[in-house]
Scaffold this motif. Structure first.
Motif, PDB file in Angstrom:
ATOM      1  N   LYS A  27      10.308   2.804  -1.594  1.00 43.84           N
ATOM      2  CA  LYS A  27       9.849   2.471  -2.945  1.00 43.84           C
ATOM      3  C   LYS A  27      11.043   1.533  -3.483  1.00 43.84           C
ATOM      4  N   GLN A  28      12.291   2.167  -3.148  1.00 45.04           N
ATOM      5  CA  GLN A  28      13.459   1.322  -3.761  1.00 45.04           C
ATOM      6  C   GLN A  28      13.390  -0.124  -3.284  1.00 45.04           C
ATOM      7  N   GLN A  29      13.396  -0.116  -1.833  1.00 43.64           N
ATOM      8  CA  GLN A  29      13.418  -1.446  -1.351  1.00 43.64           C
ATOM      9  C   GLN A  29      12.386  -2.270  -1.931  1.00 43.64           C
ATOM     10  N   THR A  30      11.420  -1.932  -1.664  1.00 42.90           N
ATOM     11  CA  THR A  30      10.306  -2.755  -2.312  1.00 42.90           C
ATOM     12  C   THR A  30      10.482  -3.300  -3.645  1.00 42.90           C
ATOM     13  N   THR A  31      10.950  -2.364  -4.674  1.00 40.28           N
ATOM     14  CA  THR A  31      11.205  -2.801  -5.946  1.00 40.28           C
ATOM     15  C   THR A  31      12.246  -3.808  -6.080  1.00 40.28           C
ATOM     16  N   GLU A  32      13.361  -3.502  -5.332  1.00 38.49           N
ATOM     17  CA  GLU A  32      14.251  -4.539  -5.560  1.00 38.49           C
ATOM     18  C   GLU A  32      13.974  -5.939  -4.643  1.00 38.49           C
ATOM     19  N   PHE A  33      13.286  -5.774  -3.859  1.00 40.59           N
ATOM     20  CA  PHE A  33      12.701  -7.118  -3.142  1.00 40.59           C
ATOM     21  C   PHE A  33      11.872  -7.961  -3.877  1.00 40.59           C
ATOM     22  N   LEU A  34      10.734  -7.140  -4.776  1.00 38.40           N
ATOM     23  CA  LEU A  34      10.158  -7.714  -5.582  1.00 38.40           C
ATOM     24  C   LEU A  34      10.670  -8.534  -6.663  1.00 38.40           C
ATOM     25  N   ASN A  35      11.644  -7.398  -7.340  1.00 45.90           N
ATOM     26  CA  ASN A  35      12.548  -8.141  -8.611  1.00 45.90           C
ATOM     27  C   ASN A  35      13.113  -9.370  -8.294  1.00 45.90           C
ATOM     28  N   PHE A  36      13.713  -9.559  -7.060  1.00 47.43           N
ATOM     29  CA  PHE A  36      14.522 -10.475  -6.740  1.00 47.43           C
ATOM     30  C   PHE A  36      13.297 -11.601  -6.271  1.00 47.43           C
ATOM     31  N   LYS A  72      11.637  11.336   1.595  1.00 52.72           N
ATOM     32  CA  LYS A  72      12.878  10.538   1.787  1.00 52.72           C
ATOM     33  C   LYS A  72      12.341   8.948   2.250  1.00 52.72           C
ATOM     34  N   ILE A  73      11.393   8.941   3.058  1.00 48.60           N
ATOM     35  CA  ILE A  73      10.786   7.538   3.517  1.00 48.60           C
ATOM     36  C   ILE A  73      10.187   6.797   2.240  1.00 48.60           C
ATOM     37  N   TYR A  74       9.488   7.534   1.451  1.00 45.75           N
ATOM     38  CA  TYR A  74       8.734   7.224   0.273  1.00 45.75           C
ATOM     39  C   TYR A  74       9.957   6.697  -0.749  1.00 45.75           C
ATOM     40  N   THR A  75      10.915   7.299  -0.922  1.00 46.36           N
ATOM     41  CA  THR A  75      12.000   7.004  -2.054  1.00 46.36           C
ATOM     42  C   THR A  75      12.515   5.740  -1.429  1.00 46.36           C
ATOM     43  N   ALA A  76      13.051   5.518  -0.096  1.00 46.07           N
ATOM     44  CA  ALA A  76      13.741   4.534   0.422  1.00 46.07           C
ATOM     45  C   ALA A  76      12.759   3.345   0.383  1.00 46.07           C
ATOM     46  N   VAL A 132       2.954  12.517  -0.512  1.00 48.64           N
ATOM     47  CA  VAL A 132       3.953  12.902  -1.493  1.00 48.64           C
ATOM     48  C   VAL A 132       3.622  13.881  -2.694  1.00 48.64           C
ATOM     49  N   ARG A 133       2.798  13.173  -3.383  1.00 49.67           N
ATOM     50  CA  ARG A 133       1.888  13.624  -4.352  1.00 49.67           C
ATOM     51  C   ARG A 133       1.082  14.915  -4.187  1.00 49.67           C
ATOM     52  N   GLU A 163       1.097  -1.103  -0.113  1.00 44.81           N
ATOM     53  CA  GLU A 163      -0.056  -0.009   0.022  1.00 44.81           C
ATOM     54  C   GLU A 163       0.728   1.363   0.036  1.00 44.81           C
ATOM     55  N   LEU A 164       2.149   1.075  -0.276  1.00 43.73           N
ATOM     56  CA  LEU A 164       3.151   2.373  -0.357  1.00 43.73           C
ATOM     57  C   LEU A 164       2.573   3.480  -0.979  1.00 43.73           C
ATOM     58  N   ASP A 165       2.238   3.145  -2.322  1.00 42.49           N
ATOM     59  CA  ASP A 165       1.779   4.293  -3.069  1.00 42.49           C
ATOM     60  C   ASP A 165       0.547   4.872  -2.639  1.00 42.49           C
TER      61      ASP A 165
END
Length: 67
Positions: free
Chosen positions: A53-62, A47-51, A32-33, A23-25
């Motif tokens: 979002k990056q962590q979630t994307t990397e984890f889901l891609n992995f 800062k929290i959103y960016t961090a 943020v928007r 539910e991050l977005d």
């Protein structure tokens, strides 16, 4: 005050751990928007959103690469 068991998790944490879309977005991204649209600075949210979002994307891609 209500006391929760130590192993209580949020729905976003459970989604993340179960490799589901979070539910991050909808929650943090929305703030943020809307702040940007209103020209209201929210640097901590950004800062929290960016961090996250990056962590979630990397984890889901992995996780997807392991299927």
């Amino acid at each position: 005050m209500v006391h929760f068991p130590p192993d209580t998790t949020s729905s976003m944490q459970r989604d993340f751990l179960n490799h589901h879309k979070t539910e991050l977005d909808a929650l943090v991204g929305y703030v943020v928007r809307e702040a940007a649209a209103l020209n209201v600075p929210v640097p901590r949210y950004e800062k929290i959103y960016t961090a996250l979002k990056q962590q979630t994307t990397e984890f889901l891609n992995f996780a997807d690469s392991q299927k």
